[in-house]
Design a protein around this motif. Sequence first.
Motif, PDB file in Angstrom:
ATOM      1  N   LEU A 145     112.323 149.267 109.186  1.00 39.16           N
ATOM      2  CA  LEU A 145     112.484 148.008 108.433  1.00 39.16           C
ATOM      3  C   LEU A 145     112.196 146.804 109.339  1.00 39.16           C
TER       4      LEU A 145
ATOM      5  N   THR B  74     117.402 153.112 103.114  1.00 41.28           N
ATOM      6  CA  THR B  74     115.974 153.221 103.400  1.00 41.28           C
ATOM      7  C   THR B  74     115.633 154.654 103.772  1.00 41.28           C
ATOM      8  N   ASP B  75     114.466 155.115 103.295  1.00 41.58           N
ATOM      9  CA  ASP B  75     113.991 156.393 103.815  1.00 41.58           C
ATOM     10  C   ASP B  75     113.328 156.135 105.161  1.00 41.58           C
TER      11      ASP B  75
ATOM     12  N   GLY C   7     117.121 159.686 105.137  1.00 37.47           N
ATOM     13  CA  GLY C   7     117.225 158.236 105.152  1.00 37.47           C
ATOM     14  C   GLY C   7     118.513 157.755 105.782  1.00 37.47           C
TER      15      GLY C   7
ATOM     16  N   GLY D  63     110.582 153.519 105.535  1.00 35.32           N
ATOM     17  CA  GLY D  63     110.856 152.108 105.309  1.00 35.32           C
ATOM     18  C   GLY D  63     110.916 151.697 103.855  1.00 35.32           C
ATOM     19  N   ASN D  64     110.965 152.647 102.938  1.00 36.04           N
ATOM     20  CA  ASN D  64     111.135 152.313 101.523  1.00 36.04           C
ATOM     21  C   ASN D  64     112.614 152.079 101.255  1.00 36.04           C
ATOM     22  N   MET D  65     112.987 150.844 100.927  1.00 38.91           N
ATOM     23  CA  MET D  65     114.385 150.457 100.871  1.00 38.91           C
ATOM     24  C   MET D  65     114.804 150.063  99.467  1.00 38.91           C
ATOM     25  N   ARG D  66     116.121 150.137  99.242  1.00 30.78           N
ATOM     26  CA  ARG D  66     116.680 149.660  97.979  1.00 30.78           C
ATOM     27  C   ARG D  66     118.137 149.274  98.202  1.00 30.78           C
TER      28      ARG D  66
END
Length: 671
Positions: free
Chosen positions: A307, A341-342, A325, A345-348
Amino acid sequence: MKKLLISLTVILSFSVFSQENQLFQDLDVFQLEWAADPQISPDGSQVVYRRMGMSIMEDKKVGNLWIINTDGSNHRKLTSYDGNESGARWSPDGTRIAYRRSTDQGSEIHIYWMESGQTARITQLEKSPGSITWSADGKQLAFTMTVAQKPPVIVSGPKKPKGAKWADAPRITDRMRHEADGSGYIPPGFRHIFVVPALGGTPRQITSGDYNHGSPAWTPNGNYILCSGNRSDDWEYDFRNSEIYKVNVQTGEITPLTERNGPDRSPSVSTDGKTIAYLGYEDKVQTYQLTQIQLMDINGNNKRTLLADFDRSISSIVWSGDNKGIYYQYDDKGRTKIGYTDLNGNMRQIADNLGGATIGRPYGGGSFSVSEKGTIAYNYTRPEHPGDLAIVSRGKFSRITNLNADLLDYRELGQVEEIWWKSSHDQRDVQGWIVKPPQFDPNKKYPLVIENHGGPISNYGERFSPEIQLYAAAGYVVFYPNPRGSTGYGEEFGNLLYHNYPGNDYDDIMSGMDALIEKGYIDTENLFVTGGSAGGIMTAWMIGKSDRFKASAVVKPVMNWYSKTLVADNWYGYYNSRYEGLPWTNMEHYMKFSPISLVGNVECPTMVMVGMEDLRTPTSEAKQLYHALKYRKIETVLVEIPGSYHNISNRPSQLITKVAHIIAWFDKYKG
């Protein structure tokens, strides 16, 4: 008949009055409760947490361990012990809980067995333990503890006669950091990592040397413990730096895994033992820098930032059970949130409104924990209540406690409203909050109190605050802003005070006050300002630059950066990162940003308040303002709180007396 009608009228009037909620009162502070340090069981079925409250007889905060099912059922005290308990941590198989139990003799590690409900002390330590951590097989515990050292001896005095009453021996130190606000003098010693069998036995020290170590984390195979520290020769002067080390549990061999200039800390190992996550940043030597998630292989190779483009500082990390993650905590625009985040870098965002674990002003804080399958427990707050327990499971939120229903359901609180405005300095967007008095009438004019937050690298937000509510209950509109330098708005915003503090944060706050006045319900003849620590600095700065305030309360301020930088417990942390150079090499720069330079402009009546044991903004700083105003014959009083350190409202009665004195001072000058 007439007497009967009168009696009925009185009864009916009393009935109507009794059904109306009362205003929040000072003694209500002693009735508040809140949840801290929630720890969810590995299977996600139960949460053990520290239930905090106030003792009205002992005038202090107290905390016991309680446990509750994640559906909100079977809420009960964990043990029968009435003293302080803290630091609860589940064993990996969920059959036991390790925790600290405190007595007058110090703290010890105890184990609670879930099946039998029995508890046992497993240590007999010289000092109090911290950071209790289970090994993956549940057979050992790691913890931190200070190992004492002898102080330096300059001279040996003569032997006194038996029974003679001589003065105490002098206290001698040769350390840069030798005292800490809240605890006073720090006895010489170093913090080390220990291990002890989970069934009890002899603790064994596994780190060595004259260095401090913290944040122990086991590798899954139990052969190593990761920790943070600074083992360089110049560690005392390289105080912003720390590294991640790998310690062999059997031999004590210590291997550094990081080496960059900056604070690397809080290591956590994935359950497959392949990857280490930790927090840190490359030190750019500035006022505010983002703490980011860092990853490296278990051997220290392949370092990378996760991130890297996320413009918020991260404060804690937890691996997901499947190692795919990481969960993390961050502040964003006056709220504390949990994200996920996985590893790509895919975050929520996972949860919002984390906090309520500190009682006083609306600061952040709080913590969370995650079960093996991703159920999250955290302390949840809103402006209407302190921290309660909340659960997030498969995206569904549920609040499972309401610890203050017996009190706050019968109190009318001031309503909290968000406000944004443009700074007069550069048209930058700035955020703050308005708290209106109970039974607010928009057609009336109300006196205004500005409450400036401390730090200044910190933030206020949408969180419960008894201090703010007491101001509102006294009939004041309260405005608390997050000017530039506040966290939760990105690194650039937080670093705008670099070599410029106090600076244009003053313009931000004054612009916010004007935006609030435009709403039409503020009495412009009754404007008041207060704040503590950095908020006290800003308050002193504001009354030195503006004559618009009817009165002020400057709480635990810094008035002179030259003296502060050489006297406070954290004196060494200011030069270069906050101001250019050292005080004696750049006196003009230090004085330029010292509120004492503006004291000749102050005209409004000013209360000066400080804790008599304050080592962070020492009493001498407050007295500089008081003596200067007294010399100039400006109306002023000095309020010194006995036994209070920098957290001036640490004890419930101190919180009450702080707010009561400020309200009385403002009421005195209110038109």
